[in-house]
Design a protein around this motif. Structure first.
Motif, PDB file in Angstrom:
ATOM      1  N   ASP A  39       0.816  -1.219   0.000  1.00 16.33           N
ATOM      2  CA  ASP A  39       0.000   0.000   0.000  1.00 16.33           C
ATOM      3  C   ASP A  39       0.850   1.271   0.000  1.00 16.33           C
ATOM      4  O   ASP A  39       0.323   2.365   0.145  1.00 16.33           O
ATOM      5  CB  ASP A  39      -0.942  -0.007   1.204  1.00 16.33           C
ATOM      6  N   TYR A  41       3.189   1.996   2.234  1.00 19.39           N
ATOM      7  CA  TYR A  41       3.755   2.260   3.568  1.00 19.39           C
ATOM      8  C   TYR A  41       5.154   1.656   3.646  1.00 19.39           C
ATOM      9  O   TYR A  41       5.417   0.584   3.119  1.00 19.39           O
ATOM     10  CB  TYR A  41       2.842   1.656   4.642  1.00 19.39           C
ATOM     11  N   GLU A  42       6.066   2.354   4.291  1.00 18.07           N
ATOM     12  CA  GLU A  42       7.444   1.904   4.416  1.00 18.07           C
ATOM     13  C   GLU A  42       7.893   2.004   5.863  1.00 18.07           C
ATOM     14  O   GLU A  42       7.628   2.993   6.534  1.00 18.07           O
ATOM     15  CB  GLU A  42       8.338   2.826   3.571  1.00 18.07           C
TER      16      GLU A  42
END
Length: 130
Positions: A39, A41-42
């Motif tokens: 999605d 996100y990291e």
């Protein structure tokens, strides 16, 4: 041999005296681990306790005289085999630290007008002080 080139190395801990500096550029980075998700996100986290990595791009003053040039080249060849060596990169670093030559590579630049050779290489600090 000139005074600047004397005592570059002693075995055991190889000792590199760099009195021939024309230019030194310091680059600092930190080792991190990145985890990416679908999605977008990291998650980013430090990679170990000592994540700081410092590199120094070094250019020597032009060296005249084939004896001095050959001697420096032999000594660079010796440390390019992966050994760490001790040196002080004054004025950037005032204490003696361990380094290795990045990618075991150095460059020789012929300066025909002055019948001299200039060396350039990048040093990686073995461990950085936080």
């Amino acid at each position: 041999m000139s005074a600047e080139l004397e005592d570059y190395f002693t075995m055991a801990d190889v000792n590199l005296s760099i009195n021939l500096l024309l230019d030194v550029q310091e680059t600092t980075s930190h080792r991190i681990r990145k985890y990416g998700y679908g999605d977008g996100y990291e998650v980013i986290a430090a990679d170990g306790i000592n994540t700081r990595m410092t590199e120094y791009a070094v250019v020597t003053e032009p060296i005249q005289g084939s004896g001095n040039q050959n001697q420096l080249q032999r000594r660079l060849d010796r440390v390019c085999k992966g050994d760490y060596f001790l040196t002080t990169l004054t004025p950037l670093v005032t204490d003696q630290r361990r380094y290795r030559v990045k990618d075991s590579t150095y460059t020789r630049k012929l300066l025909p007008a002055s019948d001299s050779i200039q060396y350039s290489f990048t040093l990686i600090e073995a461990y950085a002080y936080a």
